[in-house]
Motif scaffolding. Structure first.
Motif, short mmCIF file in Angstrom:
data_model
loop_
_atom_site.label_atom_id
_atom_site.label_comp_id
_atom_site.label_asym_id
_atom_site.label_seq_id
_atom_site.Cartn_x
_atom_site.Cartn_y
_atom_site.Cartn_z
N GLY A 484 0.79 -1.23 0.00
CA GLY A 484 0.00 0.00 0.00
C GLY A 484 0.82 1.27 0.00
O GLY A 484 0.26 2.36 -0.06
N PHE A 485 2.15 1.16 0.09
CA PHE A 485 3.01 2.35 0.08
C PHE A 485 3.46 2.63 -1.36
O PHE A 485 3.93 1.72 -2.05
N PRO A 486 3.34 3.86 -1.81
CA PRO A 486 3.65 4.15 -3.22
C PRO A 486 5.10 3.94 -3.61
O PRO A 486 5.40 3.69 -4.77
N ASN A 487 6.02 4.03 -2.63
CA ASN A 487 7.44 3.91 -2.97
C ASN A 487 8.06 2.59 -2.55
O ASN A 487 9.28 2.45 -2.51
N ALA A 488 7.21 1.60 -2.22
CA ALA A 488 7.75 0.33 -1.71
C ALA A 488 6.97 -0.84 -2.27
O ALA A 488 5.74 -0.79 -2.40
N THR A 489 7.68 -1.91 -2.58
CA THR A 489 7.05 -3.18 -2.92
C THR A 489 7.55 -4.24 -1.95
O THR A 489 8.70 -4.19 -1.51
N VAL A 490 6.68 -5.17 -1.62
CA VAL A 490 7.02 -6.26 -0.71
C VAL A 490 6.76 -7.57 -1.43
O VAL A 490 5.68 -7.78 -2.00
N GLN A 491 7.74 -8.45 -1.40
CA GLN A 491 7.61 -9.72 -2.10
C GLN A 491 8.65 -10.70 -1.57
O GLN A 491 9.49 -10.34 -0.76
N ILE A 492 8.57 -11.93 -2.05
CA ILE A 492 9.68 -12.86 -1.84
C ILE A 492 10.49 -12.89 -3.13
O ILE A 492 9.97 -12.55 -4.20
N PRO A 493 11.75 -13.28 -3.07
CA PRO A 493 12.53 -13.36 -4.31
C PRO A 493 12.00 -14.47 -5.21
O PRO A 493 11.31 -15.40 -4.75
N LYS A 494 12.30 -14.39 -6.48
CA LYS A 494 11.95 -15.47 -7.40
C LYS A 494 12.61 -16.76 -6.91
O LYS A 494 13.80 -16.77 -6.60
N THR A 495 11.82 -17.82 -6.88
CA THR A 495 12.27 -19.04 -6.21
C THR A 495 11.82 -20.27 -6.99
O THR A 495 10.69 -20.33 -7.48
N VAL A 496 12.71 -21.24 -7.09
CA VAL A 496 12.37 -22.58 -7.58
C VAL A 496 12.91 -23.58 -6.55
O VAL A 496 14.06 -23.46 -6.10
N VAL A 497 12.09 -24.54 -6.18
CA VAL A 497 12.48 -25.54 -5.19
C VAL A 497 12.65 -26.89 -5.88
O VAL A 497 11.75 -27.35 -6.59
N SER A 811 18.04 5.35 -5.56
CA SER A 811 18.36 6.77 -5.37
C SER A 811 17.12 7.66 -5.41
O SER A 811 17.13 8.77 -4.88
N ASP A 812 16.03 7.17 -6.04
CA ASP A 812 14.80 7.97 -6.13
C ASP A 812 13.89 7.77 -4.92
O ASP A 812 12.71 8.09 -4.98
N ARG A 813 14.44 7.21 -3.85
CA ARG A 813 13.71 6.99 -2.59
C ARG A 813 12.62 5.92 -2.72
O ARG A 813 11.65 5.90 -1.95
N THR A 814 12.76 5.05 -3.68
CA THR A 814 11.91 3.86 -3.75
C THR A 814 12.74 2.66 -3.30
O THR A 814 13.97 2.76 -3.16
N GLY A 815 12.09 1.56 -3.08
CA GLY A 815 12.82 0.37 -2.65
C GLY A 815 11.97 -0.87 -2.68
O GLY A 815 10.74 -0.82 -2.89
N GLU A 816 12.64 -1.99 -2.48
CA GLU A 816 11.96 -3.28 -2.46
C GLU A 816 12.36 -4.02 -1.18
O GLU A 816 13.55 -4.15 -0.88
#
Length: 1013
Positions: A484-497, A811-816
């Protein structure tokens, strides 16, 4: 059985041209659907009432139950019905009174008791049961039907011995029972068939259902798992049969927003009064044309098909833009199927040249449409977009979220082909991302791309870490506010088991158990595993994973026992990292070596010893392997994230305004291995990000913040895999990160001239890893996101949790924020079952209502305490510190621990406030007690002077003020014991049996129980 499911939302984030996207679409959210609640009402039990001859034919020649069962299996359908056959009305009544029958099928009887009579008798006795009449058609039957009241039956069909008709009857009845709910639930589609000819709809329905059910099996390939594929078939279009104009119009009006198309006869009754009750049937010769005209006025895009046995109706139909099927054609079913494919979205999407109608591109799947949307010729794209063909094709494939969104973006509203391409592409990407989150898909190298998420190779277990990762992914999906934050994404990394069955196969095919279970040295075991062979079939899968991630890959262990809910089993096996290389074959070789090295780590000496210590059997351990995209950025040959961390939902050392249940996070620059290896981290409570103890004093900030970090060596390429899984990890100084530019937003600067620390990374001065931009300046909402992760994770697991994470800052104040692992906090030494407040004082040597730490200890017999009688004065505190240092050294030499009790603040730099010890002077203490005196009152320090050491070593810290009844201390019990050692100011005593130390970090209660009480 009740089914619980969740609605998930995914905002469409347009990847290009976002400034041109109209605002009503730019903030659109896709709502994912669940198919589990569809088709809940079923036909389970069918009673067939037939004369003995027809019953015999069905049983022995027709084998209706076997054929229906085979049909269900071939179509991938579940719940085939059970059939009961009887010959008389009396037998039927007996069955109906004892068995829950869902459908009665009445077949031809004899001269005295035909199918209509039987059906009428059944309905009279059981009016709520669905009843269908099957009858062979002859001139006599046709005449009979004209004078028969058919309204009491659900349907009448023409029976020519085709068992496919019975399957169609069952599906038609189930569609009728479920359509209202299923349209309301997820928006399934309807095909309206308007036909009053019993012979014809008895012929067309088996063909229509056969094609629809085959189509549903084909579009189930869009599913990510086998179970999901089965469920998706419930989203197939439903067929509704209408036999008059009024009935058809009423059905269309009710379901017009979910109508996939209409197939209509031309000649049928218009007025319901003549439906089935009057002796003559007045049919309108143009009823079908009138119906389709009325529908076309309401929906300019809906596919409308007219079918007729009168050939002159073709010209009338085509003149008004309707499709036409000739009932007299020997290939009518083929013609109808082609029209369904062409105009109702069934089968492949065929992009055509609008002038020649030649095929220019064929699309088989959603991913193919995504990959090719920008390659389709402009005129072909315009032709299909202007007719809403894309939306209809997606609808027919039960991809309802995207089709619903695109259906509203018509050519009238947006006359720009390129923008339509972009909107379609972005909607598909958003949908695939949404669908992948929280799902462990079967790995398909043709589908796994940069928008894919989590997949498995093999049918075995995911292992402990794999399960935890999948669970984390599901938590993220169930809580859209994570993103819900415009400058942030939350996820797990791409994964294969690689599941545990891959491990079993590898071990058996390479005959590795003999050396694995032997007492061979670790290096020898690793050498044997590295020379074993992984299946060549995995090569294209690994290449597909490389292409999707385009980053370094972590190869992590995920054994059955790791991260168990019931026992601690983390950090026992290896985790290797391999760099991202241009030479994919070299990267493949390194990946294979890493997988085999992780397998080998199951059988290393330390692993076997730990298995024995935890009463597990080594040959029962199974290993899955996680291949995971490494979080971070490449800084000229070294790869690492801006922030790594470990979050715990319980804080056993809360200070200031912190509470135990608010949790604690340890943050560090670089790879998380630095934290695991015990490196210096920044400790912060997510609910109090401005209150960082380590940054509260200049000396503490310089002494107790991070000076080194770990990074992956991207230049290290070779075959020198070692037992030490950190062989290609660089240990660097923080000042080297300054040159990389990775300290922006996470560093403060120490100015020696001013003897001060300033937030931000400035050119001159030492850099302090303070994470000030994130914790204080709100550059990135990490504290809020960690609060969510902790709360949702603990709620989902129903117990305290530990979560590993990493953050990339831009640098644009976004992040993951990448959540890497979740595990329950399970430590048998920390399992407290007793309420410490209920323990009576007489059992206690001392009690504190203001303690730090958590757990139980019962191996300490010694107490060292300062003699605080009337002769005590603060001027002696430096001398007391020297005396305690000498005693502590003897404890270290003997490998023993003790309880330390003294007045004022331990470790204070001001000797008038407490005894000025350094941590090495008291490092053997298991519990440290601050004692307040009537004549020596000092505010409690909560161990802030060596707080890092307390938390690192799990040392308890008690504060007591007996003079004001805050805590309890039996000094007399210590004085009564003989001294093992005694100085001018300090006494060391030993109990004959161990003391029991109990600390409740949640309630900040602590006790030391007298031995044997």
């Amino acid at each position: 059985m009740s089914c619980i499911y969740f609605v998930f939302l995914s905002k469409i984030k347009f990847l290009k041209m976002s400034e041109q996207i109209p605002p009503q679409w730019s903030n659109f959210y896709l709502k994912d659907v669940s198919f589990v609640n569809l088709m809940m009402r079923r036909i389970y039990n069918v009673l067939i009432v037939a004369n003995p001859y027809d019953a015999f034919m069905l049983e022995d020649d027709g084998r209706v139950e076997e054929k229906i069962y085979n049909e269900y299996m071939e179509l991938g359908l579940r719940y085939p019905p059970t059939f009961t056959q009887v010959s008389t009305t009396e037998e039927a009544a007996r069955v109906l009174s004892t068995v829950d029958i869902d459908l009665v099928i009445c077949m031809p009887g004899n001269a005295d008791n035909d199918a209509f009579d039987v059906a009428r008798a059944v309905k009279a006795e059981f009016p709520g049961i669905h009843c269908v009449v099957l009858t062979p058609f002859s001139h006599g039957i046709t005449q009979r039907i004209q004078h028969e009241d058919l309204s009491i039956f659900d349907y009448v069909f023409c029976w020519l011995g085709n068992t496919n008709l019975i399957l169609s009857i069952i599906k038609l009845m189930e569609d009728k029972m479920n359509i209202d709910h299923d349209i309301r639930e997820v928006g399934v589609q309807m095909i309206l068939l308007v036909e009053d000819s019993i012979r014809f709809y008895s012929s067309i329905l088996p063909n229509l259902y056969g094609y629809i059910l085959t189509q549903s099996r084909n579009f189930a390939t869009e599913a990510l798992t086998r179970h999901d594929a089965s469920l998706r078939q419930r989203g197939r279009p439903k067929v509704v049969l209408a036999r008059t104009y009024d009935e058809a119009w009423e059905i269309y009006q009710r379901y017009k927003d979910n109508c996939l198309g209409v197939i209509s006869d031309v000649r049928f009754p218009i007025n319901n009064n003549v439906e089935r009750k009057e002796k003559t049937s007045a049919k309108d010769p143009e009823a079908g044309l009138k119906l389709l005209r009325a529908i076309r006025k309401e929906d300019e895009y809906l596919p409308l098909i007219l079918e007729s046995s009168e050939s002159d109706n073709r010209e009338k139909a085509e003149a008004e833009g309707f499709r036409f099927v000739d009932k007299n054609s020997k290939k009518m079913s083929v013609d109808l199927r082609h029209l369904l494919e062409e105009h109702m979205g069934f089968g492949d999407f065929i992009f055509r040249d609008p002038t020649t109608h030649e095929e220019v591109m064929r699309i088989h799947s959603l991913k193919e449409l995504q990959d090719n949307i920008f390659k389709i010729p402009r005129d072909s794209m315009l032709y299909h977009v202007s007719r809403n063909h894309v939306s209809r094709w997606l609808t027919a494939r039960a991809i309802f979220p995207v089709s619903t969104f695109l259906k509203g973006i018509t050519w009238h509203k947006l006359q720009d082909v390129d923008m339509h391409r972009q909107i379609i592409f972005d909607a598909i990407v958003a949908y695939r991302r949404m669908r992948n989150v929280g799902v462990v898909a079967l790995f398909d190298r043709h589908k796994f791309d940069r928008y894919a998420h989590f997949a498995r190779i093999g049918d075995g277990s995911l292992g402990g870490k794999g399960r935890g990762l999948a669970f984390l992914d599901n938590i993220i999906k169930r809580h859209p506010d994570f993103n819900g934050f415009p400058n942030a994404t939350v996820q797990i990394p791409k994964t294969v088991v690689l599941c545990t069955d891959v491990f079993d196969s590898f071990m058996e095919q390479n005959n590795l158990y003999q050396i694995a279970l032997s007492d061979a040295p670790d290096d020898e075991i690793l050498h044997a595993f590295l020379h074993a062979q992984l299946p060549d079939a995995f090569i294209p899968d690994f290449f597909a994973f490389f292409e999707a991630t385009r980053s370094p890959i972590a190869v992590r262990s995920s054994s059955l026992l790791e991260d168990s809910h019931y026992q601690p089993f983390a950090g026992i096996y290896s985790t290797y990292m391999i760099p991202c290389l241009e030479d994919k074959y070299e990267m493949l070789r390194m990946l294979a070596c890493a997988v085999k090295a992780v397998y080998a780590s199951v059988y290393y000496r330390d692993s076997k010893a730990y298995m024995a210590a935890t009463s597990n059997v080594i040959d029962q351990e199974k290993m899955a392997v996680i291949l995971q995209q490494v979080t971070g950025k490449d800084y000229g040959g070294r790869f690492y994230p801006n922030i790594s961390g470990v979050l715990r939902s319980l804080n056993y050392y809360p200070i200031g305004e912190e509470k135990a249940e608010e949790g604690i996070a340890s943050l560090a620059l670089g790879l998380g291995k630095y934290i695991v290896d015990g490196g210096q981290t920044l400790r912060v409570c997510p609910f109090h990000p401005h209150q960082v103890l380590q940054m509260s004093e200049l000396k503490m900030a310089l002494r107790e913040t991070q000076t080194q970090f770990y990074a992956l060596d991207m230049q290290h390429v070779g075959e020198d895999f070692k037992v030490d899984d950190g062989f290609n990890i660089l240990k660097l100084q923080v000042k080297e990160a300054e040159a990389d530019g990775s300290l922006q937003y996470i560093a403060s600067t120490y100015s020696p001239d001013d003897q001060a620390i300033y937030d931000g990374a400035y050119e001159e001065g030492r850099k302090i890893v303070s994470f000030c931009g994130v914790l204080k300046q709100e550059v990135f909402p990490l504290p809020e996101l960690l609060q969510m992760a902790m709360r949702y994770g603990a709620e989902a697991m129903r117990r305290p949790v530990e979560i590993e994470f990493a953050v990339n800052l831009n640098s644009d104040r976004t992040g993951e924020l990448y959540l890497l692992q979740i595990r329950p906090i399970v430590d048998t030494k920390q399992m407290l079952e007793e309420d410490l407040a209920s323990i009576p004082d007489e059992r206690c040597l001392l009690r504190s209502h203001n303690s730090l730490g958590h757990g139980i200890s019962d191996d300490v017999t010694d107490v060292v305490y300062v003699k605080t009688d009337t002769s005590f004065t603060a001027k002696d505190n430096p001398a007391i510190a020297d005396e305690i240092e000498q005693i502590n050294r003897r404890f270290l030499d003997a490998g023993r621990n003790y309880v330390l009790i003294g007045p004022g603040r331990w470790g204070s730099s001001d000797s008038w406030l407490g005894i000025p010890v350094k941590w090495p002077h008291i490092s053997a203490a298991r519990v440290i007690v601050e004692e307040g005196l009537e004549h020596y009152r000092v505010d409690p320090s909560q161990g802030t002077h060596f707080f890092q050491n307390l938390t690192s070593f799990g040392v308890g810290y008690f504060t007591i003020n007996p003079y004001k009844h805050d805590g309890f201390y039996q000094r007399s019990a210590l004085d009564a014991l003989p001294a093992v050692d005694e100085t001018a100011h300090v006494r060391h005593v030993r109990f004959p049996r161990p003391l029991k130390i109990m600390m409740d970090g949640k309630k900040q209660e602590g006790v030391v129980l007298m031995p044997g009480i």
